[in-house]
Design a protein around this motif. Structure first.
Motif, PDB file in Angstrom:
ATOM      1  N   GLU A 124       0.832  -1.203   0.000  1.00 42.08           N
ATOM      2  CA  GLU A 124       0.000   0.000   0.000  1.00 42.08           C
ATOM      3  C   GLU A 124       0.866   1.252   0.000  1.00 42.08           C
ATOM      4  OE1 GLU A 124      -3.116   0.206   2.909  1.00 42.08           O
ATOM      5  OE2 GLU A 124      -3.732  -1.859   2.516  1.00 42.08           O
ATOM      6  N   LEU A 125       1.916   1.266   0.808  1.00 47.69           N
ATOM      7  CA  LEU A 125       2.821   2.416   0.882  1.00 47.69           C
ATOM      8  C   LEU A 125       3.524   2.625  -0.444  1.00 47.69           C
ATOM      9  CD1 LEU A 125       4.109   4.637   2.576  1.00 47.69           C
ATOM     10  CD2 LEU A 125       5.820   2.977   3.324  1.00 47.69           C
ATOM     11  N   LEU A 126       4.006   1.551  -1.063  1.00 52.82           N
ATOM     12  CA  LEU A 126       4.675   1.669  -2.355  1.00 52.82           C
ATOM     13  C   LEU A 126       3.700   2.156  -3.431  1.00 52.82           C
ATOM     14  CD1 LEU A 126       6.914  -1.517  -2.302  1.00 52.82           C
ATOM     15  CD2 LEU A 126       7.674   0.871  -2.199  1.00 52.82           C
ATOM     16  N   THR A 127       2.451   1.729  -3.360  1.00 48.86           N
ATOM     17  CA  THR A 127       1.445   2.180  -4.316  1.00 48.86           C
ATOM     18  C   THR A 127       1.189   3.668  -4.166  1.00 48.86           C
ATOM     19  OG1 THR A 127       0.404  -0.001  -4.221  1.00 48.86           O
ATOM     20  CG2 THR A 127      -0.918   1.784  -5.139  1.00 48.86           C
ATOM     21  N   GLU A 128       1.107   4.149  -2.925  1.00 44.37           N
ATOM     22  CA  GLU A 128       0.911   5.576  -2.681  1.00 44.37           C
ATOM     23  C   GLU A 128       2.100   6.383  -3.203  1.00 44.37           C
ATOM     24  OE1 GLU A 128       0.079   6.321   1.446  1.00 44.37           O
ATOM     25  OE2 GLU A 128      -1.625   4.926   1.448  1.00 44.37           O
ATOM     26  N   ILE A 129       3.303   5.896  -2.971  1.00 51.22           N
ATOM     27  CA  ILE A 129       4.503   6.589  -3.456  1.00 51.22           C
ATOM     28  C   ILE A 129       4.486   6.650  -4.982  1.00 51.22           C
ATOM     29  CG2 ILE A 129       7.017   6.444  -3.634  1.00 51.22           C
ATOM     30  CD1 ILE A 129       6.991   5.236  -0.789  1.00 51.22           C
ATOM     31  N   ARG A 130       4.153   5.523  -5.630  1.00 49.42           N
ATOM     32  CA  ARG A 130       4.085   5.496  -7.094  1.00 49.42           C
ATOM     33  C   ARG A 130       3.067   6.513  -7.613  1.00 49.42           C
ATOM     34  NH1 ARG A 130       0.994   0.751  -9.202  1.00 49.42           N
ATOM     35  NH2 ARG A 130      -0.616   2.204  -8.638  1.00 49.42           N
ATOM     36  N   LEU A 132       1.998   9.229  -6.134  1.00 43.06           N
ATOM     37  CA  LEU A 132       2.503  10.591  -5.906  1.00 43.06           C
ATOM     38  C   LEU A 132       3.565  10.968  -6.939  1.00 43.06           C
ATOM     39  CD1 LEU A 132       2.726  10.669  -2.011  1.00 43.06           C
ATOM     40  CD2 LEU A 132       1.172  11.981  -3.461  1.00 43.06           C
ATOM     41  N   LEU A 133       4.410  10.026  -7.310  1.00 41.55           N
ATOM     42  CA  LEU A 133       5.449  10.310  -8.290  1.00 41.55           C
ATOM     43  C   LEU A 133       4.868  10.554  -9.683  1.00 41.55           C
ATOM     44  CD1 LEU A 133       8.243   7.810  -7.198  1.00 41.55           C
ATOM     45  CD2 LEU A 133       8.274  10.296  -7.022  1.00 41.55           C
ATOM     46  N   LYS A 134       3.738   9.914  -9.976  1.00 45.75           N
ATOM     47  CA  LYS A 134       3.101  10.111 -11.276  1.00 45.75           C
ATOM     48  C   LYS A 134       2.573  11.539 -11.426  1.00 45.75           C
ATOM     49  CE  LYS A 134       1.621   5.479 -12.518  1.00 45.75           C
ATOM     50  NZ  LYS A 134       0.465   4.594 -12.745  1.00 45.75           N
TER      51      LYS A 134
END
Length: 135
Positions: A124-130, A132-134
């Motif tokens: 979930e954290l990695l998905t949120e980071i991805r 945000l980076l988009k």
């Protein structure tokens, strides 16, 4: 040319079609047996041994036979009994096919309705980071 043919033959649609034809032939044999060996004898027993396949109307005066095979040898006949038998077989096959497709659609809906597995906290954290980076 051989390479192109191999690519064509190995496409998903061609392979799926081949599998469908093979399964369809096997399913057709099963349904034909169901109709001929189970359902039609029950219909025959319920109607007192009525056999539609020998019903015919002679189209010439030369036809005097009482069964369809001999009547066809004597002259032109209108074999409406065979048509009626095949029509009943078709309706039964279509109904069985409808039931199979209906069952498959029900199973598919149950699979689609199944909840997605819960993601771990890291995912979930990695998905949120991805996401945000988009932005």
């Amino acid at each position: 040319m051989l390479k192109e043919f191999r690519e064509f033959a190995m496409k998903g649609n061609v392979v799926d079609l081949a599998v469908g034809v093979i399964i369809g032939a096997a399913f057709g044999a099963i349904v034909t047996s169901l109709v001929g060996d189970i359902i039609m004898p029950i219909i025959g027993a319920a109607t007192g041994g009525l056999d539609f396949s020998n019903y015919f109307a002679p189209l010439s005066k030369a036809v005097t036979a009482t069964n369809l095979a001999d009547a066809k040898k004597q002259g032109a006949v209108l074999a409406y009994g065979s048509f009626l038998t095949l029509t009943i077989n078709f309706i039964i096959v279509a109904f069985v096919l409808f039931l199979v497709i209906r069952a498959m659609n029900t199973l598919k809906r149950k699979e689609e309705a199944a909840p997605a597995p819960k993601l771990s906290a890291e995912v979930e954290l990695l998905t949120e980071i991805r996401d945000l980076l988009k932005k």
